[in-house]
Design a protein around this motif. Structure first.
Motif, mmCIF file in Angstrom:
data_model
loop_
_atom_site.group_PDB
_atom_site.id
_atom_site.type_symbol
_atom_site.label_atom_id
_atom_site.label_comp_id
_atom_site.label_asym_id
_atom_site.label_seq_id
_atom_site.Cartn_x
_atom_site.Cartn_y
_atom_site.Cartn_z
ATOM 1 N N ALA A 105 0.959 -1.607 -0.270
ATOM 2 C CA ALA A 105 -0.151 -0.323 0.305
ATOM 3 C C ALA A 105 1.369 1.146 -0.196
ATOM 4 O O ALA A 105 0.445 2.287 -0.458
ATOM 5 C CB ALA A 105 -1.049 -0.213 1.477
ATOM 6 N N ALA A 106 2.224 1.360 0.965
ATOM 7 C CA ALA A 106 2.202 2.670 0.957
ATOM 8 C C ALA A 106 3.570 2.949 -0.627
ATOM 9 O O ALA A 106 3.420 3.822 -1.052
ATOM 10 C CB ALA A 106 3.836 2.276 1.622
ATOM 11 N N CYS A 107 3.640 1.327 -1.783
ATOM 12 C CA CYS A 107 4.377 1.688 -2.753
ATOM 13 C C CYS A 107 2.711 2.419 -3.660
ATOM 14 O O CYS A 107 3.132 3.165 -4.345
ATOM 15 C CB CYS A 107 4.846 0.440 -3.331
ATOM 16 N N GLY A 108 1.534 1.791 -3.414
ATOM 17 C CA GLY A 108 0.708 2.678 -3.943
ATOM 18 C C GLY A 108 0.252 3.790 -3.802
ATOM 19 O O GLY A 108 -0.233 4.558 -4.856
ATOM 20 N N VAL A 109 0.532 4.461 -2.445
ATOM 21 C CA VAL A 109 0.177 6.071 -1.902
ATOM 22 C C VAL A 109 0.986 6.710 -2.876
ATOM 23 O O VAL A 109 0.493 7.699 -3.422
ATOM 24 C CB VAL A 109 0.034 6.017 -0.422
ATOM 25 N N VAL A 110 2.741 6.257 -2.979
ATOM 26 C CA VAL A 110 3.671 7.219 -3.607
ATOM 27 C C VAL A 110 3.439 7.095 -5.166
ATOM 28 O O VAL A 110 3.965 8.115 -5.754
ATOM 29 C CB VAL A 110 5.016 6.822 -3.196
ATOM 30 N N LEU A 111 2.639 5.936 -5.726
ATOM 31 C CA LEU A 111 2.835 5.655 -7.207
ATOM 32 C C LEU A 111 1.047 6.133 -7.277
ATOM 33 O O LEU A 111 1.630 6.382 -8.590
ATOM 34 C CB LEU A 111 2.935 4.627 -7.359
ATOM 35 N N ASP A 112 0.517 7.351 -6.560
ATOM 36 C CA ASP A 112 -1.088 6.933 -7.086
ATOM 37 C C ASP A 112 -1.570 5.801 -8.047
ATOM 38 O O ASP A 112 -2.451 6.540 -8.899
ATOM 39 C CB ASP A 112 -1.436 8.313 -7.129
ATOM 40 N N ASN A 113 -1.694 4.641 -7.390
ATOM 41 C CA ASN A 113 -1.851 3.786 -8.424
ATOM 42 C C ASN A 113 -2.542 2.895 -7.306
ATOM 43 O O ASN A 113 -2.883 2.231 -6.487
ATOM 44 C CB ASN A 113 -0.711 2.868 -8.402
ATOM 45 N N ALA A 114 -4.403 3.079 -7.576
ATOM 46 C CA ALA A 114 -5.343 2.136 -7.078
ATOM 47 C C ALA A 114 -5.048 1.172 -7.194
ATOM 48 O O ALA A 114 -5.674 -0.018 -6.160
ATOM 49 C CB ALA A 114 -6.368 3.555 -7.476
ATOM 50 N N ILE A 115 -4.870 0.656 -8.249
ATOM 51 C CA ILE A 115 -4.063 -0.594 -8.661
ATOM 52 C C ILE A 115 -3.883 -1.749 -7.293
ATOM 53 O O ILE A 115 -3.668 -2.570 -6.200
ATOM 54 C CB ILE A 115 -3.912 -1.587 -9.824
ATOM 55 N N LEU A 116 -2.481 -1.012 -6.394
ATOM 56 C CA LEU A 116 -2.034 -1.680 -5.958
ATOM 57 C C LEU A 116 -2.283 -1.345 -4.677
ATOM 58 O O LEU A 116 -2.392 -2.058 -2.997
ATOM 59 C CB LEU A 116 -0.067 -0.957 -5.685
ATOM 60 N N ILE A 117 -3.586 -0.094 -4.133
ATOM 61 C CA ILE A 117 -3.934 -0.339 -2.780
ATOM 62 C C ILE A 117 -5.238 -1.125 -2.766
ATOM 63 O O ILE A 117 -5.367 -1.869 -1.476
ATOM 64 C CB ILE A 117 -4.670 1.430 -3.262
ATOM 65 N N VAL A 118 -6.055 -1.577 -3.672
ATOM 66 C CA VAL A 118 -6.466 -2.973 -3.838
ATOM 67 C C VAL A 118 -5.442 -3.587 -3.850
ATOM 68 O O VAL A 118 -6.853 -4.754 -2.623
ATOM 69 C CB VAL A 118 -7.351 -2.730 -5.555
ATOM 70 N N GLY A 119 -5.299 -4.484 -4.047
ATOM 71 C CA GLY A 119 -3.929 -5.313 -3.730
ATOM 72 C C GLY A 119 -3.759 -5.660 -2.939
ATOM 73 O O GLY A 119 -3.597 -6.121 -1.758
ATOM 74 N N ALA A 120 -3.205 -4.102 -1.991
ATOM 75 C CA ALA A 120 -2.974 -4.569 -0.743
ATOM 76 C C ALA A 120 -4.001 -4.958 0.854
ATOM 77 O O ALA A 120 -3.443 -5.868 1.518
ATOM 78 C CB ALA A 120 -2.399 -2.798 0.138
ATOM 79 N N MET A 121 -5.262 -4.021 0.172
ATOM 80 C CA MET A 121 -6.912 -4.443 0.744
ATOM 81 C C MET A 121 -6.829 -5.783 1.138
ATOM 82 O O MET A 121 -7.281 -6.581 1.780
ATOM 83 C CB MET A 121 -7.717 -3.960 0.253
ATOM 84 N N ALA A 122 -6.743 -6.066 -0.504
ATOM 85 C CA ALA A 122 -7.123 -8.227 -0.054
ATOM 86 C C ALA A 122 -5.872 -8.550 0.335
ATOM 87 O O ALA A 122 -6.194 -9.771 0.918
ATOM 88 C CB ALA A 122 -7.112 -8.748 -2.139
ATOM 89 N N VAL A 123 -4.635 -8.466 0.234
ATOM 90 C CA VAL A 123 -3.461 -8.585 0.925
ATOM 91 C C VAL A 123 -4.074 -8.949 3.028
ATOM 92 O O VAL A 123 -3.205 -10.599 3.673
ATOM 93 C CB VAL A 123 -2.718 -8.645 0.476
ATOM 94 N N GLY A 124 -4.251 -7.996 3.147
ATOM 95 C CA GLY A 124 -3.883 -7.909 4.619
ATOM 96 C C GLY A 124 -5.194 -8.681 5.079
ATOM 97 O O GLY A 124 -6.280 -8.500 4.794
ATOM 98 N N PRO A 125 -4.490 -8.972 6.581
ATOM 99 C CA PRO A 125 -5.260 -10.053 7.650
ATOM 100 C C PRO A 125 -6.017 -9.529 8.069
ATOM 101 O O PRO A 125 -6.919 -9.573 9.007
ATOM 102 C CB PRO A 125 -4.424 -11.088 7.718
ATOM 103 N N GLU A 126 -6.120 -8.034 8.513
ATOM 104 C CA GLU A 126 -6.793 -7.419 10.132
ATOM 105 C C GLU A 126 -8.229 -7.837 9.955
ATOM 106 O O GLU A 126 -8.367 -7.502 11.439
ATOM 107 C CB GLU A 126 -6.443 -6.358 9.848
ATOM 108 N N PHE A 127 -9.158 -8.084 9.370
ATOM 109 C CA PHE A 127 -10.481 -8.529 8.995
ATOM 110 C C PHE A 127 -10.999 -10.155 10.187
ATOM 111 O O PHE A 127 -11.559 -10.177 10.535
ATOM 112 C CB PHE A 127 -11.259 -8.404 8.138
#
Length: 315
Positions: free
Chosen positions: A129-151
């Motif tokens: 997600a850090a890469c996603g915010v710096v690159l302003d890349n929504a695909i990386l943000i979605v990928g990070a959300m899917a990987v996250g185990p916090e739920f």
């Protein structure tokens, strides 16, 4: 349908069998006397409709079989049996609406454990997600959300509140706090490293970022989406709909908010860091409130269904 396999002490077998026979929605009862060796006892097996299983499990635990013997539950993927079909038709309610509280507690207990694997997943998700915010890349943000185990810990905390299980609540809370703290600390170090490699920059973080600036700008929509996602995620767990859970994972801005806060902190962009932290806390609060409320509603509805079914049997 579910398959139950019990190990019962010899002096408890008859009572366990009577409970199974008395439960509407059971089929394929089999008793193997003296088959169990550790612990010693009889083996009792049956199939039960999902909507009748929770009540039967409560009755079997009341016999003490979870202490003196064993209760194992397995999902049946396919059952070609007219008896099984009749059992499902006779059982009160719908299988999709039934909640197996013991199964839910066991599943969330495992998902709420602070393990090396859990910390690794949430850390990797936060770095993506850090890469996603710096690159302003929504695909990386979605990928990070899917990987996250916090739920998992969030669901465990909701379950603990409803079932009044303080140990599970503490376990889930520790997993959340330590997990996010470790992930954010590692991501700060990751941000320094990427900056040294000229891959991250303060200018990229300060840019308008039209695809990802919502992460550090929380509003009421953030809370509404978190509430809806919390309810959907809880329903996906209680109904064993894993596909829906993936959709929930990419609906809430928890991991991306933690990542943006960490990167912003590394560049002393404290306004962004605080906005991202607010986003994170708002999402966590919305999920917990909605998840707990959903479980309470399910518990009340199913308790009413069981009371009506018991009344119909007596009448």
């Amino acid at each position: 349908m579910l398959h139950l396999r019990l190990i019962t002490p010899a002096d408890t077998t008859d009572e366990a069998v009577r409970l199974i026979e008395r439960t509407t929605g059971t089929a394929h009862l089999a008793v193997v006397p003296g088959a169990a060796r550790a612990p010693r006892g009889d083996v009792v097996m049956c199939d039960v409709a999902r909507e009748a299983a929770d009540g039967l499990l409560d009755d079997l635990r009341a016999l003490g079989l979870d202490r003196t013997g064993s209760i194992a539950v397995e999902n049946i993927d396919l059952s070609l049996s007219e008896r099984a079909d009749r059992a499902e038709q006779d059982a009160p309610g719908e299988a999709a609406d039934a909640v197996l509280w013991e199964q839910l507690t066991d599943a969330t207990h495992e998902e709420s454990t602070l393990s090396a694997t859990y910390v690794a997943f949430i850390t990797l998700a936060t770095m993506i997600a850090a890469c996603g915010v710096v690159l302003d890349n929504a695909i990386l943000i979605v990928g990070a959300m899917a990987v996250g185990p916090e739920f998992g810990p969030l669901a465990g905390f909701c379950t603990a509140l409803v079932r009044r299980a303080p140990r599970l609540a503490l376990r889930a809370l520790i997993a959340l706090l330590v997990g996010f703290a470790a992930a954010m600390a590692a991501t700060v170090g990751f941000s320094y490293f990427m900056d040294a490699m000229n891959l991250f920059s303060d200018d990229a973080l300060r840019a308008e970022r039209p695809n990802t600036n919502f992460i550090y700008r929380p509003d009421w929509f953030s809370f509404v989406v978190a509430v809806l996602a919390g309810a959907a995620g809880t329903l996906s767990l209680t109904s064993a709909k894993s596909g829906a859970l993936v959709g929930v994972a990419i609906s809430v801005t928890t991991v991306p908010a933690a990542a943006n806060a960490a990167v912003a902190f590394s560049y002393a962009e404290y306004k962004q860091a605080w906005g991202s932290t607010e986003q994170l806390l708002l999402n966590l609060l919305g999920i917990v409130l909605a998840g707990t409320a959903t479980l309470l509603v399910q518990k009340a509805l199913w308790a009413g269904q069981r009371r009506r079914a018991a009344k119909a049997e007596r009448g």
